[in-house]
Design a protein around this motif. Structure first.
Motif, PDB file in Angstrom:
ATOM      1  N   VAL A   1       0.837  -1.196   0.000  1.00  0.00           N
ATOM      2  CA  VAL A   1       0.000   0.000   0.000  1.00  0.00           C
ATOM      3  C   VAL A   1       0.877   1.254   0.000  1.00  0.00           C
ATOM      4  N   ALA A   2       1.932   1.259   0.803  1.00  0.00           N
ATOM      5  CA  ALA A   2       2.849   2.409   0.818  1.00  0.00           C
ATOM      6  C   ALA A   2       3.469   2.618  -0.559  1.00  0.00           C
ATOM      7  N   ALA A   3       3.877   1.548  -1.207  1.00  0.00           N
ATOM      8  CA  ALA A   3       4.463   1.662  -2.546  1.00  0.00           C
ATOM      9  C   ALA A   3       3.429   2.164  -3.556  1.00  0.00           C
ATOM     10  N   HIS A   4       2.193   1.705  -3.427  1.00  0.00           N
ATOM     11  CA  HIS A   4       1.120   2.103  -4.341  1.00  0.00           C
ATOM     12  C   HIS A   4       0.781   3.591  -4.202  1.00  0.00           C
ATOM     13  N   PHE A   5       0.968   4.120  -2.998  1.00  0.00           N
ATOM     14  CA  PHE A   5       0.685   5.526  -2.722  1.00  0.00           C
ATOM     15  C   PHE A   5       1.959   6.370  -2.655  1.00  0.00           C
ATOM     16  N   ARG A   6       3.036   5.890  -3.224  1.00  0.00           N
ATOM     17  CA  ARG A   6       4.307   6.623  -3.126  1.00  0.00           C
ATOM     18  C   ARG A   6       4.200   8.035  -3.690  1.00  0.00           C
ATOM     19  N   HIS A   7       3.303   8.256  -4.651  1.00  0.00           N
ATOM     20  CA  HIS A   7       3.118   9.604  -5.212  1.00  0.00           C
ATOM     21  C   HIS A   7       2.547  10.569  -4.171  1.00  0.00           C
ATOM     22  N   ARG A   8       1.915  10.053  -3.121  1.00  0.00           N
ATOM     23  CA  ARG A   8       1.384  10.872  -2.030  1.00  0.00           C
ATOM     24  C   ARG A   8       2.362  10.971  -0.868  1.00  0.00           C
TER      25      ARG A   8
ATOM     26  N   ASN B   1      -8.805  21.552   5.691  1.00  0.00           N
ATOM     27  CA  ASN B   1      -8.716  23.011   5.807  1.00  0.00           C
ATOM     28  C   ASN B   1      -7.499  23.604   5.110  1.00  0.00           C
ATOM     29  N   ASP B   2      -6.472  22.790   4.843  1.00  0.00           N
ATOM     30  CA  ASP B   2      -5.244  23.300   4.246  1.00  0.00           C
ATOM     31  C   ASP B   2      -5.058  22.900   2.790  1.00  0.00           C
ATOM     32  N   ALA B   3      -5.705  21.830   2.356  1.00  0.00           N
ATOM     33  CA  ALA B   3      -5.460  21.295   1.014  1.00  0.00           C
ATOM     34  C   ALA B   3      -6.106  22.162  -0.059  1.00  0.00           C
ATOM     35  N   LEU B   4      -5.403  22.286  -1.161  1.00  0.00           N
ATOM     36  CA  LEU B   4      -5.930  23.006  -2.320  1.00  0.00           C
ATOM     37  C   LEU B   4      -6.390  22.050  -3.414  1.00  0.00           C
ATOM     38  N   ASN B   5      -6.250  20.741  -3.180  1.00  0.00           N
ATOM     39  CA  ASN B   5      -6.660  19.794  -4.218  1.00  0.00           C
ATOM     40  C   ASN B   5      -8.170  19.594  -4.217  1.00  0.00           C
ATOM     41  N   LEU B   6      -8.679  19.010  -5.264  1.00  0.00           N
ATOM     42  CA  LEU B   6     -10.122  18.834  -5.424  1.00  0.00           C
ATOM     43  C   LEU B   6     -10.705  17.742  -4.533  1.00  0.00           C
ATOM     44  N   ASP B   7      -9.849  16.878  -4.021  1.00  0.00           N
ATOM     45  CA  ASP B   7     -10.305  15.773  -3.178  1.00  0.00           C
ATOM     46  C   ASP B   7      -9.648  15.884  -1.806  1.00  0.00           C
ATOM     47  N   SER B   8      -9.906  16.982  -1.112  1.00  0.00           N
ATOM     48  CA  SER B   8      -9.226  17.240   0.159  1.00  0.00           C
ATOM     49  C   SER B   8      -9.578  16.214   1.240  1.00  0.00           C
ATOM     50  N   HIS B   9     -10.731  15.535   1.115  1.00  0.00           N
ATOM     51  CA  HIS B   9     -11.104  14.475   2.060  1.00  0.00           C
ATOM     52  C   HIS B   9     -10.457  13.144   1.688  1.00  0.00           C
ATOM     53  N   GLY B  10      -9.920  13.036   0.484  1.00  0.00           N
ATOM     54  CA  GLY B  10      -9.280  11.799   0.043  1.00  0.00           C
ATOM     55  C   GLY B  10     -10.254  10.689  -0.280  1.00  0.00           C
ATOM     56  N   LYS B  11     -11.495  11.030  -0.639  1.00  0.00           N
ATOM     57  CA  LYS B  11     -12.501  10.000  -0.915  1.00  0.00           C
ATOM     58  C   LYS B  11     -12.109   9.095  -2.080  1.00  0.00           C
TER      59      LYS B  11
ATOM     60  N   LEU C   1      -9.209   7.982  -2.701  1.00  0.00           N
ATOM     61  CA  LEU C   1      -8.070   7.130  -2.378  1.00  0.00           C
ATOM     62  C   LEU C   1      -8.461   5.659  -2.276  1.00  0.00           C
ATOM     63  N   SER C   2      -9.685   5.362  -1.859  1.00  0.00           N
ATOM     64  CA  SER C   2     -10.095   3.951  -1.804  1.00  0.00           C
ATOM     65  C   SER C   2     -10.162   3.368  -3.212  1.00  0.00           C
ATOM     66  N   PHE C   3     -10.592   4.162  -4.176  1.00  0.00           N
ATOM     67  CA  PHE C   3     -10.637   3.670  -5.553  1.00  0.00           C
ATOM     68  C   PHE C   3      -9.230   3.390  -6.068  1.00  0.00           C
ATOM     69  N   HIS C   4      -8.284   4.242  -5.691  1.00  0.00           N
ATOM     70  CA  HIS C   4      -6.895   4.016  -6.093  1.00  0.00           C
ATOM     71  C   HIS C   4      -6.365   2.723  -5.473  1.00  0.00           C
TER      72      HIS C   4
END
Length: 120
Positions: free
Chosen positions: A48-55, A84-94, A96-99
């Motif tokens: 999982v860590a390797a799969h999310f290495r871009h994050r 409150n700090d993220a500027l990305n469109l998916d600040s809740h990370g919803k 991420l489960s699909f990824h």
């Protein structure tokens, strides 16, 4: 003829995502209790860590819930600072489960009937 089939994890499980600050919680729930041992063996914190290495998670912890045929992954520092700090469109990370559900899983032929979704 192959005795195993490689499928995306979403064929064997579904997921849910939650967040708290800059931490994402991703649950993986097997569609069938017969598939859970394979998921537990193959979907490790290291994968999982390797799969999310871009994050760039600073830590990935897996909590096993065998009575529910599920597991929960906690990924630290993957939400660009949190809601409150993220500027990305998916600040809740919803999403991420699909990824996570795109990870590949090896399924023995005798368990193929437990998979969901269209066959490859």
């Amino acid at each position: 003829m192959s005795t195993a089939l490689t499928v995306p994890l979403w064929r064997a499980a579904h997921g849910r995502t939650g967040d708290k600050g800059d931490r994402s919680n991703i649950s993986v729930i097997a569609w069938s209790d017969a598939l859970y041992p394979l998921i537990e063996a193959q979907i490790t914190p290291e994968r999982v860590a390797a799969h999310f290495r871009h994050r760039a998670p600073t830590q990935v912890v897996r909590h096993l819930l065998p009575n529910l045929h599920a597991m929960n992954f906690v990924l630290d520092d993957v939400l660009d600072g949190g809601v409150n700090d993220a500027l990305n469109l998916d600040s809740h990370g919803k999403a991420l489960s699909f990824h996570l559900l795109e990870l590949e899983l090896e399924i023995p032929a005798h368990l193929v009937s437990h998979l969901r979704g269209p066959s490859d």
